[in-house]
Scaffold this active site. Structure first.
Site, mmCIF file in Angstrom:
data_model
loop_
_atom_site.group_PDB
_atom_site.id
_atom_site.type_symbol
_atom_site.label_atom_id
_atom_site.label_comp_id
_atom_site.label_asym_id
_atom_site.label_seq_id
_atom_site.Cartn_x
_atom_site.Cartn_y
_atom_site.Cartn_z
ATOM 1 N N GLU A 20 -94.900 -41.277 -3.589
ATOM 2 C CA GLU A 20 -94.913 -39.851 -3.914
ATOM 3 C C GLU A 20 -93.494 -39.298 -3.969
ATOM 4 O O GLU A 20 -92.779 -39.283 -2.973
ATOM 5 C CB GLU A 20 -95.778 -39.098 -2.896
ATOM 6 C CG GLU A 20 -97.252 -39.435 -3.091
ATOM 7 C CD GLU A 20 -98.161 -38.898 -1.998
ATOM 8 O OE1 GLU A 20 -99.382 -39.002 -2.167
ATOM 9 O OE2 GLU A 20 -97.648 -38.404 -0.996
ATOM 10 N N LYS B 174 -103.850 -49.830 -5.238
ATOM 11 C CA LYS B 174 -103.613 -48.395 -5.430
ATOM 12 C C LYS B 174 -102.961 -47.850 -4.162
ATOM 13 O O LYS B 174 -103.059 -48.427 -3.085
ATOM 14 C CB LYS B 174 -104.897 -47.649 -5.755
ATOM 15 C CG LYS B 174 -106.005 -47.703 -4.747
ATOM 16 C CD LYS B 174 -106.000 -46.706 -3.648
ATOM 17 C CE LYS B 174 -105.647 -45.320 -4.110
ATOM 18 N NZ LYS B 174 -105.644 -44.393 -2.926
ATOM 19 N N THR C 299 -104.027 -43.688 0.687
ATOM 20 C CA THR C 299 -104.617 -44.954 1.124
ATOM 21 C C THR C 299 -104.157 -46.117 0.277
ATOM 22 O O THR C 299 -104.137 -46.053 -0.942
ATOM 23 C CB THR C 299 -106.154 -44.920 1.083
ATOM 24 O OG1 THR C 299 -106.602 -44.067 2.126
ATOM 25 C CG2 THR C 299 -106.757 -46.279 1.304
#
Lengths: 413, 413
Positions: free
Chosen positions: B279, B181, B192
């Site tokens: 992102e 992840k 993270t």
């Protein structure tokens, strides 16, 4: 929208005896804008400079360094539009040609001319337009040309940048005046940081060279917009010696201290103006780091915070996202390996006057509403105490907004 | 929109004998989402890990390192929502409490449990919710729980990340399966990076520890979204030894090479998935640097390019702004001082298959339309030849878009 910054007024930039400036529209990249500036220095002027440490340093920077080493400088020539960086041998030839053209006009040697360029990287410099524009610059030369020059050296700047001080000089009036440009990279890239400061003080060449380093370290070397050091960054300090003061030659003298304070004040204002006008900036952020073993490690922590996109976007959002700041401090050893043994439990962190972190976690006294309150203003101070020594250092930066992306995604179009 | 990434299908993640996984909704920060995962390992399993080098490393990372040193691991417990970083002594106590709760359920020692947390930094971990949720995790334990676990460890990820391989193992079938992840910081911050890869191969503890380092160096240590290394980054490699192969104990053996290739392939896929899901990412960029004196300096150049906001915004705009890439290469000595003497005239730069720069300037053969063509696709390769040695290194990254700013300016609201 620049952060708490207004352009200088024409009257606020005092002429410096021995310096004349003239600008023109040379059409280097775009029409209808002044893009070429000539600065003429009286004979006997002394010049010292500091330059980008980018390995791909631009052709004019290479020429500047060479000419500064060879002696008495009589002129500076500055173009915007094209940076003449990443241009190889033809770029060097173009810079030398522009120096020769200035020398021919002013009746000096090409080696007495310093060239500066700022604008798009890797495009050839249309040196013939510089040659064609120089007579108009020469015709426009005037002692009170600082205000126009401050405008003519702009690229993505939204406001002109200039500052001026007068000091007593131990009974002899001394003037310090400067201009700068830059918005996208201090540690900038395409926008390039250029700073020119002149004084009429008489000062020895050796001390002038020390002064430019000391001042840069407290001004232009404290700022960052996006961490990208330009190929063209230059900061030049000129001393014409026309003030009539006794030549300053002792670094321990009050006269040197007074001059240094004045030049530092002008340079800090010019440097901070670049951050305040940083691409897309909505906040001006001072990061003051104390308690370091060395000044270098304090600055390393300051830059780690200033360069973190997560910290910068949190400031844009006025969000006291403390963890991102702590995370950046914890990563600062990447900037200075001496910080590998940083004891995070000794670190204290303040936002404005609010202690937000100590003992490796959130301060017991911290309230989220206090953090939110100090994040609202357009000017914010972050203070860090590393708790491991007497040194301190400062970094000035801005936040990271939608407009930064917009400006830099659109720049060449 | 992730770049060329789809979530794994449940069938594609093969069970690893000796590993069972179970998830539940513990309500750690938000309701109605699985946020707690338990991974149970059969007795005799071996575990090795690599962790963040951020000095503010999270409490669970500190506990993991301690427990790994003390011996046989029987379980991993992973929560999202709160990172338990920057939480000081209470954070350590909370991590230890969650290990003790797992140990009590499974009948082992607390030191045999590895804790992992991801989410907001500097918020206290509501450990009582972990304690309350663990029985449901235990009840849900199953060998084919990888798919559900891949979802339960997500934070700002838009897609679950998993990969699986089967190899021959010299006649004995061996399985390698992993999940990861992360979206906002590889070199990430709040998001993270967590990676968990398990195999049923039998391998000595010493070689497993070597393997995790070697694999990390070719996978998770090649990626960056925004240059911010998280306080919580962890990559753990599990070997249950249930495959029945002869224990691999020789780093020069074909069996080790085969296993290493399979684990590397799984880890690279998991690592690249994080960048593809970066992102706001709209492009996946591979930066392949060759001709360096050392691998470290090749990676330093790769990261200098990957971290430049000016380069990243140019990629978002599909703008072949070559000068920004050269500028970043010229600044790479900040990442590795060995590059201070980089001879830029020996550097060659390609975008895709187009040679764009050589001899310190634009390549004579370069045409702007060729540059524009190779910048269009969603996957782009930058190749750099430093022309000073035999070493090479790779970095994977993504571009920098409006959405990056939006996601990170809005995150906590």
């Amino acid at each position: 929208m620049p952060v708490n910054l207004s352009a200088p007024t024409p009257d606020s930039l005092h002429p410096v005896p021995g310096v004349r400036l003239g600008c023109t529209e040379a059409g280097i990249r775009k029409a209808n804008r002044r893009d070429l500036t000539l600065i003429e220095l009286a004979p006997g002027s002394r010049v010292a400079g500091v330059f980008t440490q980018n390995r791909f340093c631009a052709a004019p920077v290479q020429v500047c360094k060479k000419h500064l080493a060879s002696g008495s400088i009589r002129a500076l020539v500055i173009n915007t539009g094209v940076a003449n960086a990443g241009t190889g041998e033809p770029g060097l030839a173009a810079s030398n040609t522009s120096c020769a053209a200035v020398a021919k006009l002013l009746g000096c040697d090409a080696a007495q001319v310093l060239p500066f360029s700022t604008g798009v990287i890797m495009e050839p410099l249309p040196v013939e337009r510089i040659e064609a524009g120089l007579p108009a610059c020469q015709a426009a030369l005037k002692a009170d040309g600082w205000f126009e020059a401050a405008h003519a050296i702009m690229t993505t700047d939204t406001l002109a940048k200039g500052a001026s001080r007068k000091i007593g000089g131990g009974g002899t009036a001394i003037t310090v005046t400067g201009i700068s440009k830059g918005a996208g990279m201090i540690k900038p890239n395409m926008a390039t940081m250029l700073g020119f400061v002149a004084t009429d003080a008489a000062i020895s060449q050796a001390l002038l060279e020390r002064l430019v380093e000391e001042v840069a370290d407290e001004s232009f070397n404290c700022i960052t917009v996006d961490g990208d050091t330009s190929t063209n960054d230059s900061f030049v300090l000129i001393a014409t010696g026309r003030a009539g003061n006794v030549e300053i030659a002792d670094a321990g003298s009050p006269a040197y201290a007074e001059l240094r304070a004045a030049v530092t004040a002008v340079a800090q204002r010019l440097a901070q103006a670049i951050v305040r006008d940083g691409e897309g900036a909505t906040k001006f952020i001072e990061i003051a780091v104390a308690g370091g073993a060395t000044k270098a490690e304090c600055k390393a922590v300051g830059y780690a915070i200033a360069h973190s996109p997560l910290v910068k976007t949190a400031f844009f959002a006025s969000d006291p996202n403390l963890g991102r700041i702590l995370g950046a401090i914890g990563n600062a050893w990447g900037n200075d390996p001496a910080l590998r043994d940083l004891d995070v439990t000794a670190v204290k962190l303040w936002l404005g006057d609010v202690l937000v972190s100590e003992n490796g976690g959130r301060a017991a006294s911290y309230k989220e509403e206090d953090g939110a309150r100090v994040m609202e203003p357009a000017e914010i101070t972050i203070r860090v105490d590393l708790g491991r020594g007497p040194a301190q250092g400062k970094v000035w930066t801005c936040d990271f907004s939608y407009d930064y992306v917009k400006i830099n995604a659109d720049y060449r179009s």
